[in-house]
Structures are given as C-alpha cells and as structure tokens.
Design an enzyme around this catalytic site. Structure first.
Site, PDB file in Angstrom:
ATOM      1  N   LYS A 137       0.854  -1.228  -0.066  1.00  9.48           N
ATOM      2  CA  LYS A 137      -0.014   0.118   0.056  1.00  9.48           C
ATOM      3  C   LYS A 137       0.719   1.423   0.062  1.00  9.48           C
ATOM      4  O   LYS A 137       0.581   2.076  -0.738  1.00  9.48           O
ATOM      5  CB  LYS A 137      -0.855  -0.013   1.147  1.00  9.48           C
ATOM      6  CG  LYS A 137      -1.912  -0.794   1.267  1.00  9.48           C
ATOM      7  CD  LYS A 137      -2.805  -1.371   2.430  1.00  9.48           C
ATOM      8  CE  LYS A 137      -3.481  -2.516   2.133  1.00  9.48           C
ATOM      9  NZ  LYS A 137      -4.649  -2.911   3.260  1.00  9.48           N
TER      10      LYS A 137
ATOM     11  N   GLN B 212      -4.462  -1.660   9.720  1.00  8.23           N
ATOM     12  CA  GLN B 212      -4.292  -2.858   9.268  1.00  8.23           C
ATOM     13  C   GLN B 212      -4.998  -3.898  10.050  1.00  8.23           C
ATOM     14  O   GLN B 212      -4.833  -3.853  11.394  1.00  8.23           O
ATOM     15  CB  GLN B 212      -2.950  -2.928   8.643  1.00  8.23           C
ATOM     16  CG  GLN B 212      -2.924  -4.365   7.986  1.00  8.23           C
ATOM     17  CD  GLN B 212      -3.458  -4.311   6.371  1.00  8.23           C
ATOM     18  OE1 GLN B 212      -3.811  -3.218   5.994  1.00  8.23           O
ATOM     19  NE2 GLN B 212      -3.432  -5.539   6.003  1.00  8.23           N
TER      20      GLN B 212
ATOM     21  N   ASP C 138     -11.058   2.702   4.263  1.00 10.67           N
ATOM     22  CA  ASP C 138     -11.138   1.381   3.966  1.00 10.67           C
ATOM     23  C   ASP C 138     -12.822   0.873   3.943  1.00 10.67           C
ATOM     24  O   ASP C 138     -13.101  -0.191   3.619  1.00 10.67           O
ATOM     25  CB  ASP C 138     -10.572   0.802   5.358  1.00 10.67           C
ATOM     26  CG  ASP C 138      -9.584  -0.223   5.212  1.00 10.67           C
ATOM     27  OD1 ASP C 138      -9.378  -0.634   4.200  1.00 10.67           O
ATOM     28  OD2 ASP C 138      -9.012  -0.340   6.268  1.00 10.67           O
TER      29      ASP C 138
HETATM   30  N1  L34 Z   1      -7.858  -2.425   7.411  1.00  8.77           N
HETATM   31  N2  L34 Z   1      -7.133  -4.704   6.906  1.00  8.77           N
HETATM   32  C1  L34 Z   1      -7.554  -3.266   6.442  1.00  8.77           C
HETATM   33  N3  L34 Z   1      -7.862  -3.069   5.191  1.00  8.77           N
HETATM   34  C2  L34 Z   1      -7.651  -4.028   4.324  1.00  8.77           C
HETATM   35  O1  L34 Z   1      -7.990  -3.934   2.984  1.00  8.77           O
HETATM   36  C3  L34 Z   1      -7.266  -5.312   4.439  1.00  8.77           C
HETATM   37  N4  L34 Z   1      -7.091  -6.331   3.962  1.00  8.77           N
HETATM   38  C4  L34 Z   1      -7.133  -7.584   4.223  1.00  8.77           C
HETATM   39  C5  L34 Z   1      -6.602  -7.896   5.390  1.00  8.77           C
HETATM   40  N5  L34 Z   1      -6.593  -6.851   6.577  1.00  8.77           N
HETATM   41  C6  L34 Z   1      -6.842  -5.524   6.102  1.00  8.77           C
HETATM   42  C7  L34 Z   1      -5.931  -6.083   2.778  1.00  8.77           C
HETATM   43  O2  L34 Z   1      -5.361  -5.275   2.390  1.00  8.77           O
HETATM   44  C8  L34 Z   1      -6.248  -8.485   3.026  1.00  8.77           C
HETATM   45  N6  L34 Z   1      -5.696  -7.288   2.168  1.00  8.77           N
HETATM   46  C9  L34 Z   1      -4.772  -7.717   1.173  1.00  8.77           C
HETATM   47  C10 L34 Z   1      -3.899  -6.653   0.595  1.00  8.77           C
HETATM   48  C11 L34 Z   1      -3.145  -6.995  -0.280  1.00  8.77           C
HETATM   49  C12 L34 Z   1      -2.995  -8.217  -0.726  1.00  8.77           C
HETATM   50  C13 L34 Z   1      -3.644  -9.261  -0.226  1.00  8.77           C
HETATM   51  C14 L34 Z   1      -4.403  -9.053   0.867  1.00  8.77           C
HETATM   52  C15 L34 Z   1      -2.030  -8.341  -1.971  1.00  8.77           C
HETATM   53  O3  L34 Z   1      -1.319  -7.648  -2.489  1.00  8.77           O
HETATM   54  N7  L34 Z   1      -1.761  -9.633  -2.301  1.00  8.77           N
HETATM   55  C16 L34 Z   1      -0.799 -10.172  -3.403  1.00  8.77           C
HETATM   56  C17 L34 Z   1       0.554 -11.030  -2.710  1.00  8.77           C
HETATM   57  C18 L34 Z   1       1.077 -10.155  -1.611  1.00  8.77           C
HETATM   58  C19 L34 Z   1       2.113 -10.839  -0.979  1.00  8.77           C
HETATM   59  O4  L34 Z   1       3.031 -11.448  -1.676  1.00  8.77           O
HETATM   60  O5  L34 Z   1       1.972 -11.091   0.337  1.00  8.77           O
HETATM   61  C20 L34 Z   1      -1.539 -10.897  -4.472  1.00  8.77           C
HETATM   62  O6  L34 Z   1      -1.138 -10.907  -5.616  1.00  8.77           O
HETATM   63  O7  L34 Z   1      -2.569 -11.399  -3.880  1.00  8.77           O
END
Ligand code: L34
Length: 295
Positions: free
Chosen positions: A54, A98, A121
């Site tokens: 982010k 988060q 959010d």
């Molecule tokens: N407050 N908490 C708050 N807001 C959110 O919107 C979230 N979320 C969820 C968990 N807690 C939160 C996220 O940001 C899940 N989440 C999230 C964000 C980004 C990714 C996955 C979940 C993401 O970028 N995933 C990548 C892989 C990243 C890695 O390698 O760790 C993908 O390609 O899926």
C-alpha cells in the site's frame, strides 16, 4: 477448454495509470496532494507485506503517505489517541488501520474511532450502512476490487447468479451488498454460503459467478463449479516458504483443476490482492477531492 486468466495485476495497473493522471492534475490545478496513513500494529508477516504494498503504491502515485508502525503491546487507548491525531490532521485524507489487531484491542471500537470521512477502507459502520442503502461514499477495498475486476473484464453481472462463499464483514457481506444494488456492474441475484450452510456444493454449482472468500486453502474443488462459471478467488493463504524464504501463496480455490472447468478465473497471487490496494488509492483520491470541496 482452459479458462481465461483474469489478471488483477493488469487491471490494477490500468486503474493506477488513470489515478496517476488524476493526482498530477489535482496537484497542478488545485495544489491538492492526497494523504494516506497506514497504521500497522505488531509484526504479522502478511500484514507487513500488504501494508508495504500500500505504501509503495501510494508513493508511486505521488501521495503524501505515512507508515505508522506500533508495537503489538500498544494500549487501545494509545491507538485511539493516534487515530484522533490523524482525524485532525488536514494533510491526511485517508486513515487505514491494518487488520487483524492483537486480541487485547477491540477492533470494532477502533473502526468506530476513524472519522467516516477519512475511512478509505469503508469499514466504519456509517459507511457500511450507507452501502446497504446504495449511498456509499467509500466501498470496502476488496469487494470494490472484485466488482471492478468483473466490470473491466467484461463479465455481465446483471441477472447473473452470484454465489459468495464466506460472510465476513470485510469481504462476504459487503461484496453481496455491492452486487445486489440496482446499478451498473451489479444487479445480480446473490446467495451467501458460510460454515452453517448445509449443502455448499448445491449452491456453488448454480453460480454463474463464484466469489470465494472462505479463508481456507483449496476449499473449492472442480466438482463444486459449474462448467463455464467465472471464478473470483479472494483467498490469500500462506502455505509455506520457498528455499529463498519467500512465502508461498495459494487461494481458496483449487486453481489447477478449476481452471479447466471455468470460463474465467483469477489467480493467487496477482488476482484480487493488487485490486484491493488499488481501490484504497482510488478511495484516498476521492477523499482528497471531497476534503478540498472539489466534488
Ligand atoms: N484495514 N485490513 C484493513 N484493510 C484491508 O483492505 C485489509 N486487507 C485484508 C487484510 N486486512 C486488511 C488487505 O489489505 C487483505 N488485504 C490484502 C491486501 C493486499 C494483498 C492481499 C490482501 C496483496 O497484495 N496480495 C498479493 C500478494 C502479496 C504477498 O505476496 O504477500 C497478491 O497478488 O495477491
């Protein structure tokens, strides 16, 4: 025939390009710079990875961005104090805490403390309530990302049978509310399945669009999917580490088997995850415009 792979990375890239232009224009014409703070409590590796993503994206887009790291023994009172500080900071248009938070902190209380006008959010009860009546200012990022993926991949939602697996407050419930609105990119017939559902497969097999946020690796197998369905996999499970120490991710869908049956499917990683981050950026740009009186 194997499914088309819906690339969240690619769609997110398009939206970020649009946002980059908008941010430049806001700066040049109105001297407005979108400001985002992400608050991370503790050292959960998944949370660190997401928050890092982010912050990186916010910087790439030219935001004013702050990363506020707090130890996992921070008191609830101190965290609420911190939120209050950012609520009052005119340079900050978006506040994100988060999740999950450590057990001793009441998550609901924290979400209530964020100024709904800075709740990028979309988790504040005021914003979730507004979503329920089709008046949302800020849609929760993951569900909004799912909707954008469908729209931008040309998937017709109007009249479609959508089945959502999982009833969480951050994915299952809001994505259901978004897709049932009488609006473009929605207007679907939506069913939610959860751990109390009797015969899960009898529901999932009816889905034209199957959205899975179960939080369980490979919970959806090929026999649970209709031929030609569109499958959106929201799950991000860390199932091990590679030799170089990088986390190995897998979704809630048995991707290899289901891709032979579906007409389109999102991968993990590179599916919904990048969209979540991008929708946060979109909400923050909107908040900056609202705060500047431009919309
Ligand atoms: N407050 N908490 C708050 N807001 C959110 O919107 C979230 N979320 C969820 C968990 N807690 C939160 C996220 O940001 C899940 N989440 C999230 C964000 C980004 C990714 C996955 C979940 C993401 O970028 N995933 C990548 C892989 C990243 C890695 O390698 O760790 C993908 O390609 O899926």
């Amino acid at each position: 025939m194997a499914a088309k792979i819906i690339s969240g990375t690619e769609v997110a890239g398009q939206i970020r390009e649009e946002l980059r232009k908008e941010v430049t224009e806001l700066k040049e014409k109105h001297n407005v710079v979108p400001g985002l703070v992400t608050i991370l409590v503790g050292e959960n590796p998944a949370s660190i990875s997401y928050v890092t993503g982010k912050q990186k994206t916010a910087k790439e887009l030219g935001f004013y961005s702050l990363q506020d790291n707090q130890a996992d023994n921070i008191t609830e009172e101190s965290l609420l104090g911190l939120i209050d500080k950012y609520n009052k900071d005119p340079k900050i248009h978006g506040i994100l805490v988060q999740l999950p938070l450590p057990k001793h902190i009441n998550e609901t209380k924290v979400l209530y403390a964020i100024d709904p006008k800075k709740d990028v959010d979309g988790f504040h009860p005021v914003n979730l309530g507004k979503l329920m009546i089709g008046e949302a200012d800020y849609l929760p990022c993951t569900p909004a990302g799912v909707q954008q993926l469908l729209i931008r991949s040309g998937v017709e939602t109007s009249g479609a049978e959508v089945v959502v697996v999982g009833r969480s407050n951050i994915v299952g419930k809001p994505v259901t509310n978004i897709l049932l609105q009488k609006q473009k990119g929605a207007n679907a017939t939506v069913t939610i399945c959860h751990t109390g559902t009797k015969d899960m497969a009898s529901h999932t097999r009816r889905a034209d669009i199957l959205i899975v946020a179960a939080g369980k690796p490979k919970a959806i197998t090929a026999d649970m999917v209709k031929e030609g369905a569109v499958v959106i996999d929201v799950g991000v499970n860390r199932i091990g580490k590679s030799e170089s120490g990088k986390a190995i991710l897998c979704g809630d869908v048995d991707f290899e088997a289901v891709k032979e049956k579906a007409s389109a499917i999102t991968p993990v990683p590179g599916g919904v995850g990048p969209m979540t981050i991008t929708m946060l950026m979109m909400n923050t740009v909107k908040s900056a415009k609202v705060h500047a009186g431009l919309v």
